[in-house]
Design a protein around this motif. Sequence first.
Motif, mmCIF file in Angstrom:
data_model
loop_
_atom_site.group_PDB
_atom_site.id
_atom_site.type_symbol
_atom_site.label_atom_id
_atom_site.label_comp_id
_atom_site.label_asym_id
_atom_site.label_seq_id
_atom_site.Cartn_x
_atom_site.Cartn_y
_atom_site.Cartn_z
ATOM 1 N N GLY A 69 0.764 -1.241 0.000
ATOM 2 C CA GLY A 69 0.000 0.000 0.000
ATOM 3 C C GLY A 69 0.788 1.280 0.000
ATOM 4 N N GLY A 70 2.122 1.205 -0.176
ATOM 5 C CA GLY A 70 2.915 2.423 -0.282
ATOM 6 C C GLY A 70 3.102 3.189 1.016
ATOM 7 N N ALA A 71 2.673 2.616 2.150
ATOM 8 C CA ALA A 71 2.746 3.328 3.424
ATOM 9 C C ALA A 71 4.137 3.214 4.040
ATOM 10 C CB ALA A 71 1.700 2.773 4.389
ATOM 11 N N MET A 72 4.347 3.909 5.147
ATOM 12 C CA MET A 72 5.589 3.786 5.901
ATOM 13 C C MET A 72 5.686 2.384 6.504
ATOM 14 S SD MET A 72 5.398 7.443 7.919
ATOM 15 C CE MET A 72 6.739 6.995 9.036
ATOM 16 N N GLY A 73 6.873 2.001 6.918
ATOM 17 C CA GLY A 73 7.048 0.734 7.603
ATOM 18 C C GLY A 73 7.093 -0.453 6.670
ATOM 19 N N VAL A 74 6.322 -1.483 6.986
ATOM 20 C CA VAL A 74 6.352 -2.742 6.242
ATOM 21 C C VAL A 74 6.087 -2.534 4.759
ATOM 22 C CG1 VAL A 74 5.104 -4.917 5.880
ATOM 23 C CG2 VAL A 74 5.860 -4.284 8.170
ATOM 24 N N ASP A 75 5.104 -1.712 4.414
ATOM 25 C CA ASP A 75 4.773 -1.498 3.002
ATOM 26 C C ASP A 75 5.996 -1.036 2.222
ATOM 27 O OD1 ASP A 75 2.226 -1.973 3.951
ATOM 28 O OD2 ASP A 75 1.310 -0.293 2.902
ATOM 29 N N ALA A 76 6.651 0.012 2.711
ATOM 30 C CA ALA A 76 7.798 0.581 2.015
ATOM 31 C C ALA A 76 8.936 -0.429 1.907
ATOM 32 C CB ALA A 76 8.281 1.840 2.730
ATOM 33 N N ILE A 77 9.166 -1.196 2.964
ATOM 34 C CA ILE A 77 10.240 -2.190 2.949
ATOM 35 C C ILE A 77 9.927 -3.293 1.944
ATOM 36 C CG2 ILE A 77 11.454 -3.921 4.330
ATOM 37 C CD1 ILE A 77 10.829 -2.110 6.785
ATOM 38 N N ALA A 89 2.164 -0.611 -6.137
ATOM 39 C CA ALA A 89 1.768 0.185 -4.978
ATOM 40 C C ALA A 89 0.354 0.698 -5.196
ATOM 41 C CB ALA A 89 2.731 1.350 -4.770
ATOM 42 N N VAL A 90 -0.529 0.348 -4.287
ATOM 43 C CA VAL A 90 -1.924 0.796 -4.362
ATOM 44 C C VAL A 90 -2.075 1.999 -3.440
ATOM 45 C CG1 VAL A 90 -4.334 0.146 -4.103
ATOM 46 C CG2 VAL A 90 -2.647 -1.581 -4.769
ATOM 47 N N LEU A 91 -2.543 3.111 -3.989
ATOM 48 C CA LEU A 91 -2.565 4.374 -3.251
ATOM 49 C C LEU A 91 -3.927 4.654 -2.620
ATOM 50 C CD1 LEU A 91 -0.672 6.611 -5.857
ATOM 51 C CD2 LEU A 91 0.285 5.187 -4.030
ATOM 52 N N PRO A 92 -3.927 5.343 -1.447
ATOM 53 C CA PRO A 92 -5.175 5.771 -0.823
ATOM 54 C C PRO A 92 -5.599 7.145 -1.311
ATOM 55 C CG PRO A 92 -3.384 6.253 0.654
ATOM 56 C CD PRO A 92 -2.767 5.628 -0.576
ATOM 57 N N LEU A 116 1.781 2.020 -10.206
ATOM 58 C CA LEU A 116 0.929 2.652 -9.199
ATOM 59 C C LEU A 116 -0.528 2.467 -9.610
ATOM 60 C CD1 LEU A 116 2.643 6.134 -8.568
ATOM 61 C CD2 LEU A 116 2.997 3.989 -7.325
ATOM 62 N N LEU A 117 -1.384 2.152 -8.645
ATOM 63 C CA LEU A 117 -2.816 2.014 -8.898
ATOM 64 C C LEU A 117 -3.589 2.890 -7.921
ATOM 65 C CD1 LEU A 117 -3.334 -1.856 -9.331
ATOM 66 C CD2 LEU A 117 -3.219 -0.126 -11.130
ATOM 67 N N SER A 118 -4.735 3.412 -8.373
ATOM 68 C CA SER A 118 -5.594 4.219 -7.514
ATOM 69 C C SER A 118 -7.037 4.090 -7.971
ATOM 70 C CB SER A 118 -5.172 5.692 -7.547
ATOM 71 O OG SER A 118 -6.101 6.500 -6.840
ATOM 72 N N ILE A 125 -7.213 13.700 -2.321
ATOM 73 C CA ILE A 125 -6.324 13.643 -1.159
ATOM 74 C C ILE A 125 -6.832 12.576 -0.201
ATOM 75 C CG2 ILE A 125 -5.435 14.936 0.823
ATOM 76 C CD1 ILE A 125 -5.679 17.474 -0.854
ATOM 77 N N ALA A 126 -5.930 11.774 0.342
ATOM 78 C CA ALA A 126 -6.294 10.647 1.205
ATOM 79 C C ALA A 126 -7.118 11.084 2.409
ATOM 80 C CB ALA A 126 -5.036 9.927 1.669
ATOM 81 N N THR A 127 -8.129 10.277 2.744
ATOM 82 C CA THR A 127 -8.967 10.478 3.929
ATOM 83 C C THR A 127 -9.012 9.143 4.676
ATOM 84 O OG1 THR A 127 -10.970 9.839 2.759
ATOM 85 C CG2 THR A 127 -10.391 12.172 2.721
ATOM 86 N N PRO A 128 -9.470 9.123 5.935
ATOM 87 C CA PRO A 128 -9.479 7.858 6.679
ATOM 88 C C PRO A 128 -10.186 6.708 5.961
ATOM 89 C CG PRO A 128 -9.837 9.681 8.185
ATOM 90 C CD PRO A 128 -9.826 10.275 6.800
ATOM 91 N N TRP A 129 -11.309 6.980 5.307
ATOM 92 C CA TRP A 129 -12.035 5.892 4.654
ATOM 93 C C TRP A 129 -11.332 5.389 3.398
ATOM 94 C CZ3 TRP A 129 -13.486 6.663 -0.364
ATOM 95 C CH2 TRP A 129 -13.625 7.966 -0.806
ATOM 96 N N SER A 130 -10.524 6.251 2.767
ATOM 97 C CA SER A 130 -9.871 5.827 1.525
ATOM 98 C C SER A 130 -8.758 4.813 1.785
ATOM 99 C CB SER A 130 -9.326 7.035 0.752
ATOM 100 O OG SER A 130 -8.224 7.629 1.395
#
Length: 258
Positions: A69-77, A89-92, A116-118, A125-130
Motif C-alpha cells: 500500500g505504499g505506506a511507511m514501515g512494512v509497506d515501504a520495505i 503500490a496501491v494508493l489511498p 501505481l494504482l488508484s 487527497i487521502a482520507t481515513p475511509w480511503s
Amino acid sequence: MRGLIEEKIESLTSMKNYPKQLSYSGNLDLLEHLKVSIIGSRKPTPYTKTMTHNLSQALSHVGVCIVSGGAMGVDAIAHAGAGAGNTVAVLPNGLDHKYPAINKKLLSSIEQEGLLLSQFDDDFIATPWSFVVRNELVVALGEVLVVMQADIDSGSMRSAEFALEMGKEIYVLPHRLGESKGTDELLKNGNAKLILDIEEFVAQFTGRKKEVTFNDEFLEFCKTNPTCDEAVQNYPDRVYEAELEGLIKVENGKIFLL
C-alpha cells in the motif's frame, strides 16, 4: 504510461464491489504476473524489517510481483525489497499525490519502473475511509496475503478480514509474545498459517524448492562502518533504500547496520 484501466481484472471480482474506476501509472504488464500481497505495521520491529526485506526479495527473485500500500514501515520495505520494477503500490489517494511524503522518492521510482494504482480521481487527497478502500484492493490483487506484524486494532487486521471474506490464505511470521498481537490472534483463531522457512514459502510459487540467499554486497560494505559519503560514492542508489528498509542508520556521518 498513465490512464484508466478499462478491461476487467479477474482477481478483483473477489471484492465486495468491483472498483468504479481504476487509474494507473506505470507498467500494466505487472498485473499479469503472479502476485503476493505483503502488509503490516508502520512501526515494525528490527526483526520484522529484516524478514520483510528478505521475504519480498526472495519472492521477487523467482518472478513473483509484490503488492502493498505504499505506506511507511512494512509497506515501504516490501516495495523496496522487491525492487521498483517488480512491485505494485496501491494508493489511498489520487495519482497526482505521492503520499506519505517520506516515501515520495520510492513511489516515484515505482511509477517509473513498476506500477501505481488508484481508485480515486488524480487530485484526490487521502482520507481515513480511503485507506480502507485501498486495503481491500491490495488484498484482492494478491494470490495470498502476508501480514508481517500487526496490532489488534489496525488497518492490517481489517485487511485480514478482507482476505477471509475473499477466501484467500493468510500467512504470518512467528513473533515473540506480545510483539504482534494481531497476527497472534489470527493464529489463535486458525485464520493464518506460519511462515517458518522462507525457502519453503517461496517454493509454493515456483513448484520447487529454490535456495534463497541474502548476500548483499552493500550490507557487507556497511559492516565496516563507512562514512555516509563513502557509501553514497560506492552505492549511490542503495543508501536511501537500505535506510528506508530499516537495515542501516546514519549517525554522525557514518553508516551503521541495524
